[in-house]
Design a protein around this motif. Structure first.
Motif, mmCIF file in Angstrom:
data_model
loop_
_atom_site.group_PDB
_atom_site.id
_atom_site.type_symbol
_atom_site.label_atom_id
_atom_site.label_comp_id
_atom_site.label_asym_id
_atom_site.label_seq_id
_atom_site.Cartn_x
_atom_site.Cartn_y
_atom_site.Cartn_z
ATOM 1 N N GLY A 244 -12.945 -54.904 -9.721
ATOM 2 C CA GLY A 244 -13.520 -55.091 -8.392
ATOM 3 C C GLY A 244 -15.030 -54.954 -8.370
ATOM 4 O O GLY A 244 -15.693 -55.464 -7.462
ATOM 5 N N HIS A 245 -15.579 -54.285 -9.355
ATOM 6 C CA HIS A 245 -17.030 -54.065 -9.337
ATOM 7 C C HIS A 245 -17.745 -54.794 -10.466
ATOM 8 O O HIS A 245 -18.848 -54.412 -10.864
ATOM 9 C CB HIS A 245 -17.329 -52.562 -9.305
ATOM 10 N N CYS A 255 -21.414 -54.501 -1.384
ATOM 11 C CA CYS A 255 -20.087 -53.929 -1.651
ATOM 12 C C CYS A 255 -20.083 -52.474 -1.181
ATOM 13 O O CYS A 255 -21.131 -51.828 -1.147
ATOM 14 C CB CYS A 255 -19.804 -53.999 -3.142
ATOM 15 N N CYS A 257 -19.365 -50.050 -2.786
ATOM 16 C CA CYS A 257 -19.799 -49.163 -3.878
ATOM 17 C C CYS A 257 -21.322 -48.969 -3.893
ATOM 18 O O CYS A 257 -21.826 -48.125 -4.626
ATOM 19 C CB CYS A 257 -19.342 -49.713 -5.223
ATOM 20 N N CYS A 262 -20.290 -57.828 -5.784
ATOM 21 C CA CYS A 262 -19.109 -57.416 -6.561
ATOM 22 C C CYS A 262 -17.898 -58.314 -6.248
ATOM 23 O O CYS A 262 -17.772 -58.857 -5.142
ATOM 24 C CB CYS A 262 -18.705 -55.986 -6.221
HETATM 25 ZN ZN ZN Z 1 -18.774 -52.842 -5.892
#
Ligand code: ZN
Length: 380
Positions: A244-245, A255, A257, A262
């Motif tokens: 996912g990243h 994102c 994060c 991402c």
């Molecule tokens: Zn991410």
């Protein structure tokens, strides 16, 4: 070395050998339809007395059963032996807003499942509540507690190497959490699993011919797992498979994060289900009737998804399984997906390496429960 020492070593060795034989026989029975003692001995290259003795022990422990007699062409009919699936494991799928609970038997078959809205809160009340949900579920299943091997708990979190603690979690606020937070309120052995690893593990259960696989979990956050030689490759920091990243668009959309561009921002199930109030089934229903904006969303989603799938194939050169809320609906699009990924591939003319998950429901919770089954089988 004294004579006594030597005798002790020999005794230990013979106990070990017996255990290895017993385990081999049990695992052999686990994977097969009912079979005769003679066939077990023949296939495993063991003597009839060895097999008979081990089967007696397994039967005394209620681990195998006789299911009847095989038809005979003459002489005595052979007994049909099979493993006894009447032990159970519970699996929990803890998400930001829900708790999924499953009961599986020893074969990995899903017996019962429930899913409750129960938002995660890092508090005693929450964990006590989960304990109550588990107790209620078990009581609804009407299964003796002595037959339950344990409870596997899958979390959207990166765990410590010993799987006792949570090292990193952003989807739920549980950084620094521990298996003890749950086990305080659950009177069975508890183990933690990463959610995508659990789902990938479930996909490979009882698949003898597949050793290596990459599982791409298209849930409300994107994750995955890399399974090599039937084992989850965890990486140096238990962070492998965090697909996912990976960056898919330079300086792309932000994102959760903290980074930009991402995979998660383009391929989470939410990208689709946000257009239908979070209902992914409704999204695919509208897509089937060519509705907008579902059709445009899907085209854009696919354009990113095929890049990720092709990259995974280039990286690992093994089958790729699509799973998660979105992956579970992709059976009817598999031909289109295979064609799209084959067009990007530098070496292959078809996309037959691409598959859709077999567990459409609760793969994560089933995989978490299977951790207990695996331990049980390995320790017989
Ligand atoms: Zn991410």
């Amino acid at each position: 070395m004294k004579v006594g020492d030597k005798m002790t070593i020999n005794r230990v060795n013979s106990i070990e050998v017996r255990k290895i034989n017993r385990n081999a026989i049990y695992k052999f029975l686990y994977k097969r339809d009912p079979i005769s003692i003679q066939e077990i001995a023949q296939t495993l290259n063991m003597s009839l007395p060895t097999v008979t003795q081990n089967l007696k022990e397994l039967q005394e422990r209620d681990l195998i059963i006789e299911t009847g007699l095989f038809e005979s062409t003459g002489g005595r009919k052979a007994k049909a032996i099979t493993f006894n699936s009447h032990k159970y494991a519970i699996g929990l799928d803890i998400t930001r807003n829900h708790v999924g609970i499953v009961l599986i038997d020893l074969s990995g078959k899903l017996i019962k499942n429930v899913r409750k809205q129960y938002p995660f809160v890092n508090s005693k009340e929450y964990f006590a509540g989960v304990g109550n949900l588990v107790q209620q579920f078990i009581s609804d299943c009407t299964i003796e507690s002595s037959k339950i091997l344990g409870v596997g708990i899958a979390l959207p979190a990166i765990l410590s190497a010993d799987k006792q603690r949570v090292n990193y979690a952003t989807v739920i606020d549980f950084k620094g959490g521990s298996v003890k937070d749950f086990s305080e309120f659950i009177p069975y052995p508890c183990i933690l699993s990463n959610d995508a690893n659990a789902a990938g593990f479930a996909e490979l259960w009882n698949e003898d011919d597949i050793q290596n696989v990459v599982y791409l979990s298209l849930n409300n956050s994107v994750g995955g797992s890399i399974i090599i030689g039937k084992n989850i490759f965890s990486g140096q920091n238990q962070r492998s498979g965090e697909f996912g990243h990976m960056t898919i668009v330079q300086n792309g959309r932000p994102c959760y994060c903290g980074q930009k561009g991402c995979v998660d921002v383009y391929c989470s199930a939410k990208i689709l289900s946000d257009s239908t109030n979070g209902n992914i089934a409704e999204f695919f229903k509208l897509l089937r009737s060519n509705n907008e904006p579902q059709r445009t969303l899907w085209e854009e989603y696919l354009s990113h998804l095929v890049i990720i799938i092709n990259n995974l194939r280039m990286l690992y050169d093994c089958n790729v399984i699509l799973g998660g809320y979105a992956g579970a609906y992709m059976d009817e699009y598999i031909d289109q997906l295979r064609e799209l990924v084959s067009k990007r591939n530098s070496f292959e003319v078809d996309g037959s390496y691409l598959h859709v998950c077999k567990y459409k429901l609760e793969a994560t919770a089933v995989g978490a429960a299977l951790q207990h089954v695996e331990t049980f089988i390995n320790n017989i």
